[in-house]
Design a protein around this motif. Structure first.
Motif, PDB file in Angstrom:
ATOM      1  N   GLU A 187       0.839  -1.197   0.000  1.00 55.12           N
ATOM      2  CA  GLU A 187       0.000   0.000   0.000  1.00 55.12           C
ATOM      3  C   GLU A 187       0.876   1.250   0.000  1.00 55.12           C
ATOM      4  O   GLU A 187       0.571   2.248  -0.677  1.00 55.12           O
ATOM      5  N   GLY A 188       1.953   1.209   0.780  1.00 55.80           N
ATOM      6  CA  GLY A 188       2.875   2.341   0.810  1.00 55.80           C
ATOM      7  C   GLY A 188       3.532   2.570  -0.528  1.00 55.80           C
ATOM      8  O   GLY A 188       3.690   3.712  -0.977  1.00 55.80           O
TER       9      GLY A 188
ATOM     10  N   LYS B 185       2.307   1.823  -3.458  1.00 55.60           N
ATOM     11  CA  LYS B 185       1.287   2.350  -4.368  1.00 55.60           C
ATOM     12  C   LYS B 185       0.974   3.811  -4.080  1.00 55.60           C
ATOM     13  O   LYS B 185       0.651   4.574  -4.995  1.00 55.60           O
ATOM     14  N   SER B 186       1.085   4.202  -2.801  1.00 55.70           N
ATOM     15  CA  SER B 186       0.799   5.602  -2.452  1.00 55.70           C
ATOM     16  C   SER B 186       1.792   6.560  -3.095  1.00 55.70           C
ATOM     17  O   SER B 186       1.512   7.756  -3.239  1.00 55.70           O
ATOM     18  N   GLU B 187       2.946   6.041  -3.504  1.00 62.94           N
ATOM     19  CA  GLU B 187       3.965   6.845  -4.177  1.00 62.94           C
ATOM     20  C   GLU B 187       3.963   6.610  -5.688  1.00 62.94           C
ATOM     21  O   GLU B 187       4.905   7.003  -6.380  1.00 62.94           O
TER      22      GLU B 187
ATOM     23  N   GLU C 262       1.303   0.527   9.982  1.00 67.70           N
ATOM     24  CA  GLU C 262       1.660   1.859   9.493  1.00 67.70           C
ATOM     25  C   GLU C 262       3.162   1.968   9.270  1.00 67.70           C
ATOM     26  O   GLU C 262       3.626   2.628   8.334  1.00 67.70           O
TER      27      GLU C 262
ATOM     28  N   ARG D 211       3.751   0.447   5.939  1.00 70.39           N
ATOM     29  CA  ARG D 211       3.349   1.371   4.866  1.00 70.39           C
ATOM     30  C   ARG D 211       4.390   2.475   4.686  1.00 70.39           C
ATOM     31  O   ARG D 211       4.742   2.844   3.557  1.00 70.39           O
TER      32      ARG D 211
ATOM     33  N   ALA E 223       6.504   3.212   1.280  1.00 68.78           N
ATOM     34  CA  ALA E 223       6.506   4.512   0.614  1.00 68.78           C
ATOM     35  C   ALA E 223       7.926   5.063   0.495  1.00 68.78           C
ATOM     36  O   ALA E 223       8.315   5.605  -0.547  1.00 68.78           O
TER      37      ALA E 223
END
Length: 204
Positions: A23-24, A26-28, A186, A189, A193
């Motif tokens: 998820e991290g 993908k957030s970037e 977290e 994540r 990121a």
């Protein structure tokens, strides 16, 4: 930007952390490619360990091949601790990357590590350091979990995580009874990121 998240997980704790790291990534804006390393233990033994259900539950995750690692711009590796070291399944996979080492195929690629232990002091840091030795031999660039991740300073709960990488605690003798906490997830994540940002900068 393609980040490979290559893991081994016995009961699912490391896998959940890898999913959070994805998820991290993908957030970037990164492409998170999750792969599991080949299992070396028979289904009979896995059943005796109480791990067969999870083994079957992750059947949808493709098994990693050594050759495809050259496609990655960066890596996040995940493994539970085994007496302060990575699991034998992960070590066997990494030992098979000799041909990539001979060609320098992974030099200058950033890499981070995630782990899970059965107890609070179950060798999380030494397990991550056992990865670092291999990754440095490949010429990779190590990416840790800095104190800019505020959860690193958590004092109100028992929590994994160190400057070396993200981690979770599964509790010995109670497999599956403790899931990764929000703070631990977290941390994964955040690490994902950060790895993606470093990979982007290096790819330039």
């Amino acid at each position: 930007m393609k980040i490979y998240l290559v893991y081994y997980s016995t009961y699912g704790h490391t896998y959940k952390m890898i999913q959070a790291a994805a998820e991290g990534v993908k957030s970037e804006g990164g492409d998170a490619v999750i792969r599991r390393v080949p299992e070396t233990v028979s289904e009979e033994i896995l059943s005796q360990m109480g791990a067969l259900d999870f083994y079957k539950a992750q059947a949808h995750v493709p098994v990693a091949t050594v050759e495809e690692l050259t496609e990655a711009d960066g890596f996040i590796f995940g493994s539970p601790t085994r007496f302060g070291n990575m699991a034998a399944q992960m070590k066997a996979f990494l030992d098979a990357t000799g041909p990539l080492w001979a060609k320098g195929a992974l030099v200058d690629k950033p890499a981070a590590v995630i782990t899970s232990s059965s107890t609070q002091h179950g060798g999380q840091e030494s397990t991550i350091l056992s990865f670092h030795t291999v990754l440095l031999h490949h010429g990779m660039i190590l990416v840790g979990l800095p104190y800019t991740f505020q959860g690193q300073m958590e004092r109100n709960e028992i929590s994994g995580g160190s400057p070396y990488g993200a981690s979770t605690i599964a509790l010995a003798g109670e497999e599956g009874s403790r899931e990764p906490t929000p703070n631990e997830l977290e941390g994964a994540r955040f690490l994902g990121a950060r790895l993606a940002r470093v990979a982007r900068a290096l790819k330039g």
